[in-house]
Every structure is written in C-alpha cells, then in structure tokens.
Design an enzyme around this catalytic site. Sequence first.
Site, PDB file in Angstrom:
ATOM      1  N   GLN A  52       0.815  -1.222   0.000  1.00 60.46           N
ATOM      2  CA  GLN A  52       0.000   0.000   0.000  1.00 60.46           C
ATOM      3  C   GLN A  52       0.849   1.274   0.000  1.00 60.46           C
ATOM      4  OE1 GLN A  52      -2.562  -1.567   3.421  1.00 60.46           O
ATOM      5  NE2 GLN A  52      -4.037  -0.346   2.269  1.00 60.46           N
ATOM      6  N   CYS A  90     -10.697  -0.339   3.555  1.00 61.48           N
ATOM      7  CA  CYS A  90      -9.270  -0.415   3.237  1.00 61.48           C
ATOM      8  C   CYS A  90      -8.779   0.987   2.896  1.00 61.48           C
ATOM      9  CB  CYS A  90      -9.060  -1.359   2.058  1.00 61.48           C
ATOM     10  SG  CYS A  90      -7.344  -1.557   1.589  1.00 61.48           S
ATOM     11  N   GLU A 133      -4.577  -8.122   5.975  1.00 57.93           N
ATOM     12  CA  GLU A 133      -3.233  -7.646   5.607  1.00 57.93           C
ATOM     13  C   GLU A 133      -2.442  -8.713   4.848  1.00 57.93           C
ATOM     14  OE1 GLU A 133      -2.821  -4.557   5.792  1.00 57.93           O
ATOM     15  OE2 GLU A 133      -4.588  -4.271   7.050  1.00 57.93           O
TER      16      GLU A 133
HETATM   17 CO    CO Z   1      -6.443  -2.913   3.179  1.00 56.65          CO
END
Ligand code: CO
Length: 163
Positions: A52, A90, A133
């Site tokens: 991310q 998210c 995750e």
């Molecule tokens: Co996420």
Amino acid sequence: MAQLPLLYLPSEILRKKSHPVTGYTAQKYHSLIRDMGETMMHEKGIGLAAPQVGKNIRLTVIHTKDGILALINPVILRRSLRKIMGEEGCLSIPGVFGMVKRHGKITVSAMLEDGTQKVFNAEGLFARVIQHEIDHLDGILFIDRTKKITAGKELLKKYEAKK
Ligand code: CO
C-alpha cells in the site's frame, strides 16, 4: 518521521504477490516500519501492508491495543473452521466498505520488529485484520472477497473504471 504516500485502487502494485523479506535487521527496516506506523495512524487505519506504500515485500503493521505491531513474513499456520462475517474497509479503497467472511481464530507465525520469530493465536478483530493484511501481500483486496458492498458502491465503480 515521515508519512508515506498511499497507493489506491487500481494500482498495479496492489495486485502483485509480494516477496518475502530477506536479510532482515531491525536497523535496516526501522524507518520503514516507523513510517508505515505513522502513516497508518494518521490515516486512522487499523492495519497497513507494505504494497500500500509501494513496496512489494511481506511486511505489515497492525494497530493493536498494545501499540503498533509489525509482522514480517507472516504466515497463517492454523485456521478455525468457523468463519465470521464482518464489515471491512481499506485505506487503498477509501469510502468503500463491505461484508467479508473471515476465519474466527487463526494461529500465525511471523517475525517481529526485533527480529525474533513468534507463533501466536489471534481472534476477533485482530484475526480479521491479520487476514486482510496477509491478503494484501498476495495481491488480494477485500472487494475480491466481499459478498455485499455496504457503502461506496458508486465510488468503487469509479475507481475500477480508471483501469
Ligand atoms: Co487494506
């Protein structure tokens, strides 16, 4: 201290399977873990995976009641048969939420920030976040698993149209 720029759907990096962390030392990874923790807290997330923030490595940080927990190369060793439905969001898909079934209890093996290997049990929200995750480390997002989007259906269409 620095916040890291987040990647959003439909980033290609979010869809790649991440590589194991090799040659880990606390010194080498200290600033990345600290910055990921800071980014997660600032964005009010309860978990953040390295992809991310643009890094395809198997590293994630989780906000627990005892503070920020870093898990390096986490693996789920055991999963309860029982699955529990819960709502997820998210940081890489802002404004979108959906219901996802996850194993209620899991046993996890991971390296901690200090370089020690640990096996521990997780349940409830903690177990849910770990599963979310680890999915990120395999290029899987909660929208792939959801049966029902509870909020942001139009937003999701917009993000996906950018592909
Ligand atoms: Co996420």
